[in-house]
Write an enzyme that holds these catalytic residues in place. Structure first.
Site, mmCIF file in Angstrom:
data_model
loop_
_atom_site.group_PDB
_atom_site.id
_atom_site.type_symbol
_atom_site.label_atom_id
_atom_site.label_comp_id
_atom_site.label_asym_id
_atom_site.label_seq_id
_atom_site.Cartn_x
_atom_site.Cartn_y
_atom_site.Cartn_z
ATOM 1 N N ASP A 71 0.822 -1.211 0.000
ATOM 2 C CA ASP A 71 0.000 0.000 0.000
ATOM 3 C C ASP A 71 0.857 1.262 0.000
ATOM 4 O O ASP A 71 2.080 1.203 0.132
ATOM 5 C CB ASP A 71 -0.967 -0.010 1.205
ATOM 6 C CG ASP A 71 -0.286 -0.433 2.512
ATOM 7 O OD1 ASP A 71 0.957 -0.443 2.568
ATOM 8 O OD2 ASP A 71 -1.005 -0.742 3.476
ATOM 9 N N ASN A 140 -7.265 -3.131 14.531
ATOM 10 C CA ASN A 140 -8.654 -3.472 14.201
ATOM 11 C C ASN A 140 -8.739 -4.650 13.227
ATOM 12 O O ASN A 140 -9.778 -4.904 12.643
ATOM 13 C CB ASN A 140 -9.390 -2.253 13.611
ATOM 14 C CG ASN A 140 -8.756 -1.741 12.321
ATOM 15 O OD1 ASN A 140 -7.790 -2.316 11.827
ATOM 16 N ND2 ASN A 140 -9.298 -0.663 11.774
ATOM 17 N N HIS A 142 -7.052 -4.957 10.389
ATOM 18 C CA HIS A 142 -6.859 -4.669 8.959
ATOM 19 C C HIS A 142 -5.562 -5.266 8.427
ATOM 20 O O HIS A 142 -4.601 -5.467 9.174
ATOM 21 C CB HIS A 142 -6.965 -3.167 8.659
ATOM 22 C CG HIS A 142 -5.793 -2.313 9.045
ATOM 23 N ND1 HIS A 142 -5.905 -1.232 9.884
ATOM 24 C CD2 HIS A 142 -4.488 -2.349 8.692
ATOM 25 C CE1 HIS A 142 -4.720 -0.652 10.014
ATOM 26 N NE2 HIS A 142 -3.836 -1.311 9.304
ATOM 27 N N GLU A 147 -9.623 -1.917 5.496
ATOM 28 C CA GLU A 147 -10.258 -1.700 6.788
ATOM 29 C C GLU A 147 -11.462 -2.640 6.940
ATOM 30 O O GLU A 147 -11.921 -3.234 5.955
ATOM 31 C CB GLU A 147 -10.733 -0.237 6.882
ATOM 32 C CG GLU A 147 -9.597 0.786 6.802
ATOM 33 C CD GLU A 147 -8.785 0.922 8.096
ATOM 34 O OE1 GLU A 147 -8.717 -0.036 8.894
ATOM 35 O OE2 GLU A 147 -8.208 2.011 8.299
HETATM 36 C C1 GLP Z 1 -0.441 0.297 8.619
HETATM 37 C C2 GLP Z 1 -0.114 -0.490 7.356
HETATM 38 C C3 GLP Z 1 -0.353 -1.970 7.551
HETATM 39 C C4 GLP Z 1 0.341 -2.442 8.813
HETATM 40 C C5 GLP Z 1 -0.231 -1.707 9.993
HETATM 41 C C6 GLP Z 1 0.361 -2.140 11.324
HETATM 42 O O1 GLP Z 1 -1.788 0.546 8.751
HETATM 43 N N1 GLP Z 1 -0.849 -0.040 6.234
HETATM 44 O O2 GLP Z 1 0.111 -2.689 6.418
HETATM 45 O O3 GLP Z 1 0.181 -3.822 8.955
HETATM 46 O O4 GLP Z 1 0.023 -0.319 9.798
HETATM 47 O O5 GLP Z 1 1.583 -1.515 11.510
HETATM 48 P P1 GLP Z 1 2.541 -1.692 12.742
HETATM 49 O O6 GLP Z 1 3.432 -2.837 12.384
HETATM 50 O O7 GLP Z 1 3.299 -0.398 12.807
HETATM 51 O O8 GLP Z 1 1.723 -1.954 13.949
#
Ligand code: GLP
Length: 248
Positions: A71, A140, A142, A147
């Protein structure tokens, strides 16, 4: 329901990173022209450091590897420090020998988002599909920026972020204030991700425990996007003890 999800529970976050980096290194050594999927966020940072170490010290070469990222924030160019293109260059690509032209990160400044998303999907197909895609998980549930409510067959598209995700990404690790976080992103769809031949999802820390329990043991439902991996034929969650603490 836990479906087919395989669980690898490690004692520490460091062990999670070693296990994930080893899985990618094993794939790349067996198939030097592997097509890999990558993720951003805090969780995979240690995995990327370990892959960089393997390149420097153990002779791991990524010269023939192609990568696709999950993304990108909508509106941020690759020179923006919070863009995912910048993150990938900074945390992994510049430390290994992957060819820049073989790294695919969605362009957050594309003139036509629909065309950019279609081109991303076309490039995955042209590369022969993704062999192994690394995922993180949001609090959440995702995956990428899919989402809750995202459908099982969703494709790469422009999406809106929830307030929870905006807040989670502006706690000082990345953005320092919610007002700085873009409201939209380009994200590979759940259908896109599910087409990868293998998936590894990483989670560390107690903050992820509810999401992991819902993904693995909750219903197969768009309410928890990561639960939509339950019927994938080759999906492994590599998590630490804290993230596993709410599993029964
Ligand atoms: C963002 C990214 C996700 C990732 C999530 C959790 O929302 N788009 O791909 O999995 O963060 O990130 P973290 O590893 O910093 O908790």
């Amino acid at each position: 329901m836990s479906g087919n999800i395989k669980l690898q529970i490690c004692d520490t976050a460091a062990a999670v990173a070693t296990a994930a980096a080893t899985a990618f290194a094993d794939l790349i050594r067996t198939r030097p022209e592997a097509v890999i999927g990558l993720a951003t966020g805090s969780t995979p940072e240690a995995t990327y450091s370990e892959m960089a170490r393997m390149h420097k010290e153990d002779g791991l070469t990524m010269a023939a590897v192609t990568s696709f990222n999950l993304d990108e924030y909508w509106g941020l160019g690759g020179d923006h420090k919070q863009s995912y293109r910048y993150f990938m260059n900074d945390r992994l690509f510049r430390h290994v020998d992957i060819r820049p032209w073989n790294t695919h990160v969605l362009n957050g400044k594309a003139r036509f988002p629909g065309l950019e998303c279609r081109s991303f999907e076309d490039r995955i197909l042209a590369a022969g599909g993704v062999d192994l895609w690394l995922l993180g998980i949001g609090g959440n549930g995702h995956i990428a920026f899919n989402e809750p409510g995202s459908s099982v067959d969703s494709r790469t598209r422009l999406v809106s972020l929830t307030q929870e995700t905006i807040d989670a990404n502006s706690d000082g690790r990345f953005f320092s204030d919610p007002s700085e976080v873009p409201r939209c992103a380009l994200s590979a769809g759940i259908g896109t991700i599910r087409e990868a031949r293998a998936l590894i999802l990483l989670a560390t820390g107690a903050k992820k425990a509810d999401a992991i329990a819902a993904a693995v043991e909750g219903p197969f439902s768009p309410d928890c996007p990561s639960s939509l991996l339950q019927d994938h034929p080759d999906c492994t969650f590599i998590i630490d003890a804290a993230a596993a603490s709410k599993l029964t």
